[in-house]
Scaffold this active site. Sequence first.
Site, mmCIF file in Angstrom:
data_model
loop_
_atom_site.group_PDB
_atom_site.id
_atom_site.type_symbol
_atom_site.label_atom_id
_atom_site.label_comp_id
_atom_site.label_asym_id
_atom_site.label_seq_id
_atom_site.Cartn_x
_atom_site.Cartn_y
_atom_site.Cartn_z
ATOM 1 N N SER A 179 0.835 -1.195 0.000
ATOM 2 C CA SER A 179 0.000 0.000 0.000
ATOM 3 C C SER A 179 0.881 1.260 0.000
ATOM 4 O O SER A 179 1.667 1.452 -0.923
ATOM 5 C CB SER A 179 -0.967 -0.034 1.180
ATOM 6 N N ASP A 206 -9.739 -4.792 -5.264
ATOM 7 C CA ASP A 206 -9.183 -3.647 -4.569
ATOM 8 C C ASP A 206 -9.544 -2.356 -5.287
ATOM 9 O O ASP A 206 -9.508 -2.276 -6.519
ATOM 10 C CB ASP A 206 -7.655 -3.807 -4.509
ATOM 11 N N HIS A 254 -8.306 -4.756 -0.690
ATOM 12 C CA HIS A 254 -7.111 -4.050 -0.238
ATOM 13 C C HIS A 254 -6.681 -4.531 1.147
ATOM 14 O O HIS A 254 -7.494 -4.740 2.029
ATOM 15 C CB HIS A 254 -7.355 -2.535 -0.193
#
Length: 328
Positions: free
Chosen positions: A166, A266, A297
């Site tokens: 991320s 995601d 995610h």
Amino acid sequence: MSSSSEPHVVEDCRGVVQVLSDGTVRRSAGAPPFAVEIPEDECGVEWKDVAWTRDHGGLNARLYRPRHLGAANDARLPVLAYFHGGGFCFGSGRWPCFHAVCLRLAAELPALVASFDYRLAPEHRLPAAQDDGAAAVRWLLRLSPASDPWLADAADLSRFFVAGDSAGGNVAHHVAAGLGRGGGAVRGAVLLAPAMFGEARTRSERECPPDAFLTVETCERYMRLALPEEEGWTWDHPVINPAGPLAPALDAVAMAPVLVVAGGSDLLRDRNREYAPRMKEEWGKDVEYVEIAGAGHGFFQLDPWSEHADEVVRIVRRFVVDHMDSSE
């Protein structure tokens, strides 16, 4: 003073970071919100915490290596610098979710993993996190048997990779590009659902359900707190949209191979999809894109023992093995 004039919360990041109307930033001193189970044997991995810099009040690195190196590892282990997620606003390599990820990577690649903390927004806006990532890598590459035998006895710094999830995946991209500009040696970059955003909404952003772990609203909150405060502010700023319309071209930068792993469900999926072909087709980079069907995610960090996480470990291991002895 009336109650209406008292400071109140204007931005709230999962209850971990709150910004008040007077500019005060409050950070939770409690347990992190993403609890995961850690096996009692910690996957046969040993680890220790060190301060990788005394600047900015000190920043932590957690170093991992398999307990039993054995004859199979006589050539010493590849090294993976890892950067945690958290929207650039919160998180630490000491949180159980990120600790579990690094345990798996150290045990199953196998590798020596260095998980780095970096400065967080809004106190330290971008590119502070990316600058810290570059400084952390320089610190790691300078280590020697004299400075840290525990690490150097197991590590082969000629087999060096950068990685992150991320926000940390975004940091890993910028670190890898910076190493290319500076002539540094890195074998590859592993970007796990790297954080990217932009002005125009993608299909995966438009179709993101409101109860998803990461939503457009959440991304916008992180970006309001993390992006540089400067004239001409835009969601397409290159720090967060590295393959977007304002990003500097990378065709002249000698970057190592890049692995992008995206979740099929995601919010960031389409950003990651767009990044890979521009890097590969327009800028001539060696980029591999892999999509994990049905994964949302943060799946690797929120459930590091799942089948989806098993698949990620297999993909990353194959990438590291394929490139750790490359002469390119």
